[in-house]
Design an enzyme around this catalytic site. Structure first.
Site, PDB file in Angstrom:
ATOM      1  N   LYS A  83      15.938   7.205 -11.089  1.00 31.29           N
ATOM      2  CA  LYS A  83      16.067   6.911 -12.590  1.00 31.29           C
ATOM      3  C   LYS A  83      17.065   7.844 -13.124  1.00 31.29           C
ATOM      4  O   LYS A  83      17.615   7.447 -14.418  1.00 31.29           O
ATOM      5  CB  LYS A  83      14.573   7.601 -13.076  1.00 31.29           C
ATOM      6  CG  LYS A  83      13.633   6.521 -13.408  1.00 31.29           C
ATOM      7  CD  LYS A  83      12.957   6.057 -12.151  1.00 31.29           C
ATOM      8  CE  LYS A  83      13.354   4.735 -11.773  1.00 31.29           C
ATOM      9  NZ  LYS A  83      12.669   4.289 -10.356  1.00 31.29           N
ATOM     10  N   GLY A  91      16.723  -8.356  -0.897  1.00 34.59           N
ATOM     11  CA  GLY A  91      15.384  -8.150  -1.534  1.00 34.59           C
ATOM     12  C   GLY A  91      15.660  -7.792  -3.066  1.00 34.59           C
ATOM     13  O   GLY A  91      15.960  -6.966  -3.643  1.00 34.59           O
ATOM     14  N   GLY A 129      11.442  -3.598   1.404  1.00 38.81           N
ATOM     15  CA  GLY A 129      10.215  -3.104   1.204  1.00 38.81           C
ATOM     16  C   GLY A 129      10.069  -1.803   2.384  1.00 38.81           C
ATOM     17  O   GLY A 129      11.173  -1.301   2.671  1.00 38.81           O
ATOM     18  N   ARG A 130       8.981  -1.183   2.178  1.00 34.71           N
ATOM     19  CA  ARG A 130       8.591  -0.062   2.976  1.00 34.71           C
ATOM     20  C   ARG A 130       7.410  -0.237   4.042  1.00 34.71           C
ATOM     21  O   ARG A 130       6.499  -1.061   3.564  1.00 34.71           O
ATOM     22  CB  ARG A 130       8.554   1.064   2.045  1.00 34.71           C
ATOM     23  CG  ARG A 130       9.779   1.250   1.115  1.00 34.71           C
ATOM     24  CD  ARG A 130       9.602   2.621   0.377  1.00 34.71           C
ATOM     25  NE  ARG A 130       9.404   3.741   0.835  1.00 34.71           N
ATOM     26  CZ  ARG A 130      10.352   4.564   1.312  1.00 34.71           C
ATOM     27  NH1 ARG A 130      11.474   4.068   1.262  1.00 34.71           N
ATOM     28  NH2 ARG A 130      10.023   5.742   1.733  1.00 34.71           N
ATOM     29  N   ASP A 151       1.344   6.257   0.354  1.00 30.06           N
ATOM     30  CA  ASP A 151       1.984   5.162   0.796  1.00 30.06           C
ATOM     31  C   ASP A 151       1.530   4.949   2.357  1.00 30.06           C
ATOM     32  O   ASP A 151       1.679   3.670   2.815  1.00 30.06           O
ATOM     33  CB  ASP A 151       3.476   5.473   0.979  1.00 30.06           C
ATOM     34  CG  ASP A 151       4.094   5.120  -0.382  1.00 30.06           C
ATOM     35  OD1 ASP A 151       3.460   4.866  -1.273  1.00 30.06           O
ATOM     36  OD2 ASP A 151       5.441   4.956  -0.507  1.00 30.06           O
ATOM     37  N   HIS A 198       4.592   2.635 -38.037  1.00 34.08           N
ATOM     38  CA  HIS A 198       5.868   2.047 -38.171  1.00 34.08           C
ATOM     39  C   HIS A 198       6.808   2.680 -38.457  1.00 34.08           C
ATOM     40  O   HIS A 198       6.763   3.704 -39.397  1.00 34.08           O
ATOM     41  CB  HIS A 198       5.337   1.085 -39.208  1.00 34.08           C
ATOM     42  CG  HIS A 198       6.327   0.299 -39.769  1.00 34.08           C
ATOM     43  ND1 HIS A 198       6.642  -0.757 -39.177  1.00 34.08           N
ATOM     44  CD2 HIS A 198       7.264   0.434 -40.828  1.00 34.08           C
ATOM     45  CE1 HIS A 198       7.616  -1.616 -39.599  1.00 34.08           C
ATOM     46  NE2 HIS A 198       8.280  -0.857 -40.870  1.00 34.08           N
TER      47      HIS A 198
HETATM   48  P1  FAD Z   1       6.453  10.229   0.528  1.00 31.67           P
HETATM   49  O1  FAD Z   1       6.967  10.295  -0.815  1.00 31.67           O
HETATM   50  O2  FAD Z   1       6.970   9.409   1.378  1.00 31.67           O
HETATM   51  O3  FAD Z   1       6.184  11.667   0.919  1.00 31.67           O
HETATM   52  C1  FAD Z   1       5.738  11.881   2.270  1.00 31.67           C
HETATM   53  C2  FAD Z   1       6.098  13.541   2.678  1.00 31.67           C
HETATM   54  O4  FAD Z   1       5.398  13.445   3.982  1.00 31.67           O
HETATM   55  C3  FAD Z   1       7.622  13.141   3.192  1.00 31.67           C
HETATM   56  O5  FAD Z   1       8.181  14.263   2.629  1.00 31.67           O
HETATM   57  C4  FAD Z   1       7.684  13.043   4.630  1.00 31.67           C
HETATM   58  O6  FAD Z   1       8.786  13.975   5.224  1.00 31.67           O
HETATM   59  C5  FAD Z   1       6.312  14.126   4.943  1.00 31.67           C
HETATM   60  N1  FAD Z   1       5.917  13.711   6.348  1.00 31.67           N
HETATM   61  C6  FAD Z   1       5.665  12.489   7.050  1.00 31.67           C
HETATM   62  N2  FAD Z   1       4.866  12.789   8.196  1.00 31.67           N
HETATM   63  C7  FAD Z   1       4.965  14.273   8.368  1.00 31.67           C
HETATM   64  C8  FAD Z   1       4.275  15.044   9.222  1.00 31.67           C
HETATM   65  N3  FAD Z   1       3.849  14.610  10.390  1.00 31.67           N
HETATM   66  N4  FAD Z   1       4.416  16.297   9.149  1.00 31.67           N
HETATM   67  C9  FAD Z   1       5.058  16.787   7.897  1.00 31.67           C
HETATM   68  N5  FAD Z   1       5.392  16.075   7.051  1.00 31.67           N
HETATM   69  C10 FAD Z   1       5.376  14.900   6.909  1.00 31.67           C
HETATM   70  N6  FAD Z   1       7.424   4.862  -7.195  1.00 31.67           N
HETATM   71  C11 FAD Z   1       6.939   4.782  -8.433  1.00 31.67           C
HETATM   72  O7  FAD Z   1       5.762   5.021  -8.774  1.00 31.67           O
HETATM   73  N7  FAD Z   1       7.754   4.893  -9.350  1.00 31.67           N
HETATM   74  C12 FAD Z   1       9.154   4.724  -9.164  1.00 31.67           C
HETATM   75  O8  FAD Z   1      10.205   4.864  -9.947  1.00 31.67           O
HETATM   76  C13 FAD Z   1       9.490   4.451  -7.853  1.00 31.67           C
HETATM   77  N8  FAD Z   1      10.866   4.442  -7.497  1.00 31.67           N
HETATM   78  C14 FAD Z   1      11.267   4.515  -6.243  1.00 31.67           C
HETATM   79  C15 FAD Z   1      12.750   4.099  -6.077  1.00 31.67           C
HETATM   80  C16 FAD Z   1      13.080   4.094  -4.715  1.00 31.67           C
HETATM   81  C17 FAD Z   1      14.661   4.125  -4.302  1.00 31.67           C
HETATM   82  C18 FAD Z   1      12.220   4.380  -3.616  1.00 31.67           C
HETATM   83  C19 FAD Z   1      12.572   4.448  -2.061  1.00 31.67           C
HETATM   84  C20 FAD Z   1      10.834   4.504  -3.827  1.00 31.67           C
HETATM   85  C21 FAD Z   1      10.268   4.579  -5.077  1.00 31.67           C
HETATM   86  N9  FAD Z   1       9.104   4.662  -5.584  1.00 31.67           N
HETATM   87  C22 FAD Z   1       8.581   4.480  -6.731  1.00 31.67           C
HETATM   88  C23 FAD Z   1       8.064   4.661  -4.376  1.00 31.67           C
HETATM   89  C24 FAD Z   1       7.584   6.177  -4.344  1.00 31.67           C
HETATM   90  O9  FAD Z   1       8.686   6.868  -3.804  1.00 31.67           O
HETATM   91  C25 FAD Z   1       6.252   6.224  -3.205  1.00 31.67           C
HETATM   92  O10 FAD Z   1       5.242   5.425  -3.638  1.00 31.67           O
HETATM   93  C26 FAD Z   1       6.071   7.624  -3.093  1.00 31.67           C
HETATM   94  O11 FAD Z   1       7.208   8.547  -2.600  1.00 31.67           O
HETATM   95  C27 FAD Z   1       4.762   7.642  -2.150  1.00 31.67           C
HETATM   96  O12 FAD Z   1       4.409   8.736  -1.744  1.00 31.67           O
HETATM   97  P2  FAD Z   1       3.740   9.697  -0.565  1.00 31.67           P
HETATM   98  O13 FAD Z   1       3.534  11.226  -0.971  1.00 31.67           O
HETATM   99  O14 FAD Z   1       2.633   8.824  -0.251  1.00 31.67           O
HETATM  100  O15 FAD Z   1       4.855   9.359   0.370  1.00 31.67           O
HETATM  101  P1  AMP Z   2       9.302  -5.022  -2.460  1.00 39.04           P
HETATM  102  O1  AMP Z   2       8.464  -5.315  -1.417  1.00 39.04           O
HETATM  103  O2  AMP Z   2       8.942  -4.982  -3.608  1.00 39.04           O
HETATM  104  O3  AMP Z   2      10.435  -3.736  -1.843  1.00 39.04           O
HETATM  105  O4  AMP Z   2      10.413  -6.292  -2.224  1.00 39.04           O
HETATM  106  C1  AMP Z   2      11.103  -6.745  -1.138  1.00 39.04           C
HETATM  107  C2  AMP Z   2      11.731  -8.131  -1.177  1.00 39.04           C
HETATM  108  O5  AMP Z   2      12.288  -8.501  -0.247  1.00 39.04           O
HETATM  109  C3  AMP Z   2      10.624  -9.230  -1.267  1.00 39.04           C
HETATM  110  O6  AMP Z   2      10.595  -9.766  -2.475  1.00 39.04           O
HETATM  111  C4  AMP Z   2      10.738 -10.020  -0.017  1.00 39.04           C
HETATM  112  O7  AMP Z   2      10.578 -11.364  -0.248  1.00 39.04           O
HETATM  113  C5  AMP Z   2      12.477  -9.924   0.267  1.00 39.04           C
HETATM  114  N1  AMP Z   2      12.728 -10.223   1.503  1.00 39.04           N
HETATM  115  C6  AMP Z   2      12.081  -9.514   2.685  1.00 39.04           C
HETATM  116  N2  AMP Z   2      13.026 -10.006   3.787  1.00 39.04           N
HETATM  117  C7  AMP Z   2      14.111 -10.721   3.319  1.00 39.04           C
HETATM  118  C8  AMP Z   2      15.085 -11.422   4.134  1.00 39.04           C
HETATM  119  N3  AMP Z   2      15.194 -11.602   5.249  1.00 39.04           N
HETATM  120  N4  AMP Z   2      16.144 -12.013   3.027  1.00 39.04           N
HETATM  121  C9  AMP Z   2      15.805 -11.847   1.811  1.00 39.04           C
HETATM  122  N5  AMP Z   2      15.139 -11.439   1.175  1.00 39.04           N
HETATM  123  C10 AMP Z   2      14.072 -10.809   1.907  1.00 39.04           C
END
Ligand code: FAD
Ligand code: AMP
Length: 485
Positions: free
Chosen positions: A68, A198, A288-289, A329, A461
């Site tokens: 952001k 993607g 994706g993740r 997540d 408004h």
């Molecule tokens: P994480 O944020 O992944 O945190 C998990 C933590 O646990 C990490 O610090 C990790 O190191 C730690 N950990 C893992 N295993 C262990 C262990 N065994 N011991 C100790 N520590 C450990 N989401 C939104 O809602 N809005 C957005 O705008 C948005 N933008 C994003 C942009 C990008 C580029 C990315 C990559 C993601 C974005 N997301 C966004 C998704 C969001 O970041 C995740 O959904 C969120 O961080 C998940 O939170 P979490 O706490 O489950 O996991």
């Molecule tokens: P998101 O899950 O929202 O982060 O989106 C990931 C996107 O990547 C999805 O729309 C998938 O369809 C796309 N994707 C996954 N694998 C491939 C690939 N091999 N080539 C192009 N797009 C892909």
């Protein structure tokens, strides 16, 4: 209601609750548990690229917040170039200092992650930096970053280990040419040609950042539909806007290989016409993740993972093993920071004997591109598929005085409501500050509001929020500020 739970005097190694993971799911769980008068430790192993440990997980360090920050800087730069003259503001020769932009981003990340330490201190949470592993219910092994190891005990353990980027076998990471989203947030210079695999939320946001700074951006998306998860009227409007900005989005394009050649990357993909090739300077893999649970669970804890690696939980995030919960997540549901936060709060309240619930039906989604895209609830396609009769109201920002004053009159707000009892089923917005506007719809749906409730609510408004009001009116063809169709 609240129990009178008394905080167990925490010894150095014994707590009421241990949270493993200090991201946006884990750290709120720890804070709420402490607010509930429980003794809490939160273990987190995140280290930034400079080697510094930091709470906040992906969201604060490599996700929501840094993305952001860059979206804001680059949008301002773009508007200065493309829009200021319309306002009569003449600025010749605006340039972007990428190093300064990145410095600002890193400063925000540092302030926010250090803020968590202050929150922990204020709430009385013990923050432990290092690795946590569930040995058995009630037993957690903690390995500090300096390698020292000890066994901690807790009545309740919350797993919040988050997620990691998916790597494609056809395009393995090879920094600095082939990178994940974290790598793409850290580019020190604008790549001339950028490939993004993607067209999901992350791919579109990162593609937009670098496109605004002048990169030629090609986004390759395997699916034939753009933003298949979103309302398709919304998706079409957004795609039109992105194409106009010069984002080259290629649908039905499945990447089959990528080879680093010198400082460039040759990408191979297939589309409706057959084999294609593309040469870029940098390639971002944003497909994706996946849930991250590496070394999180000792043998025999009984905690189950599903076939995709998610920790199996019920609707209250119970793993089925007494005293072990999982949130964020690493469990099912959308991978969003606010979803994880809500689960963390729910679990910490349930542990304390309070009421706790996460309303999975009303989780907003936001894509922070320009135009912004936001929605909650059912898309029109999902409403149609459900078989329930529905009505739709749309209001274009073209008819909004505020949007015009902001020079951002593209897009629309759309309300989908049930025909029988007028219940709001979904709200979809593409346009200025859509991510802020959606909050009203989320609240309305949380209260099971009808479109009439929105219609009868007074909106100031001239504000952008009038678009949501008018879209609700239009669902009954009673819009005042637009021709009802
Ligand atoms: P994480 O944020 O992944 O945190 C998990 C933590 O646990 C990490 O610090 C990790 O190191 C730690 N950990 C893992 N295993 C262990 C262990 N065994 N011991 C100790 N520590 C450990 N989401 C939104 O809602 N809005 C957005 O705008 C948005 N933008 C994003 C942009 C990008 C580029 C990315 C990559 C993601 C974005 N997301 C966004 C998704 C969001 O970041 C995740 O959904 C969120 O961080 C998940 O939170 P979490 O706490 O489950 O996991
Ligand atoms: P998101 O899950 O929202 O982060 O989106 C990931 C996107 O990547 C999805 O729309 C998938 O369809 C796309 N994707 C996954 N694998 C491939 C690939 N091999 N080539 C192009 N797009 C892909």
């Amino acid at each position: 209601m609240a129990t009178d739970d008394k905080k167990t005097a925490a010894s150095a190694d014994s707590f009421d609750v241990i949270v493993i993971g200090g991201g946006p799911a884990g750290y709120p769980a720890a804070i709420r548990a402490a607010q509930n008068k429980l003794s809490v430790a939160c273990i987190d192993e995140w280290k930034n690229k400079d080697g510094a440990a930091a709470f906040g997980g992906t969201c604060l360090n490599a996700g929501c917040i840094p993305s952001k920050a860059l979206l804001e800087s680059t949008e301002l730069y773009h508007r200065a170039q493309a829009e200021f003259a319309t306002h009569g503001i003449r600025i010749a020769g605006a340039t972007m200092d990428v190093a300064q932009m990145q410095k600002r981003k890193s400063g925000i990340v540092r302030t926010m992650t250090q803020g968590i330490l202050a929150l922990f201190k204020g709430a009385g949470v013990t923050g432990l930096q290092g690795h946590g592993k569930l040995l058995a219910p009630g037993k957690v092994e903690f390995t500090a970053h300096d390698g020292t190891r000890r066994t901690l005990s807790a009545r309740q353990v919350v797993l919040a280990s988050g997620s990691a980027p998916i790597e494609l076998r056809s395009a393995p990471f090879q920094s600095p040419q082939i990178v994940d989203s974290w790598g793409a947030l850290d580019f020190e210079a604008v790549p001339q040609r950028l490939g993004v695999i993607g067209a999901g939320v992350i791919g579109l946001e990162l593609g937009s950042v670098w496109r605004r700074l002048g990169a030629e951006v090609v986004v390759l998306e395997a699916l034939p539909e753009f933003l298949a998860i979103a309302d398709q009227q919304l998706a079409k409007e957004a795609l039109r806007a992105f194409k106009k900005q010069g984002l080259d989005v290629r649908l039905g394009a499945k990447v089959t290989g990528a080879t680093v050649k010198g400082d460039a990357v040759e990408v191979r993909y297939t589309d409706g016409k057959g084999e294609q090739q593309l040469t870029v300077d940098r390639l971002v893999v944003a497909v994706g993740r996946r849930p991250y649970t590496k070394d999180l669970l000792a043998e025999g804890t009984g905690v189950k993972l599903d076939e995709r690696g998610f920790i199996v939980v019920d609707e209250h995030c119970r793993t089925g093993i007494e005293g072990v919960w999982a949130i964020g997540d690493c469990v099912r549901g959308p991978m969003l920071a606010h979803k994880g936060k809500e689960e963390g709060v729910m679990v910490a309240d349930l542990i304390a004997g309070r009421y706790g619930e996460t309303n999975y039906k009303v989780i907003p989604s936001v894509i922070y591109t320009a135009p912004e895209i936001a929605w909650v609830g059912l898309t029109e396609e999902q409403a149609k598929a459900s078989g329930r009769a529905y009505k739709v109201g749309v209001f274009p920002f073209l008819a909004s005085g505020r949007a015009r004053a902001m020079e951002q009159a593209g897009g629309f707000a759309k309300v989908v409501a049930a025909q029988d009892n007028d219940e709001i089923l979904g709200v979809h917005i593409v346009g200025p500050l859509a991510g802020e506007l959606i909050a009203e719809a989320v609240l309305a749906m949380e209260y099971s509001a009808s479109s009439e409730d929105l219609q009868r609510t007074i909106h100031a408004h001239p504000t952008l929020s009038e678009a949501v009001h008018e879209a609700a009116l239009n669902a009954d063809k009673r819009s005042i500020d637009n021709i009802n169709r």
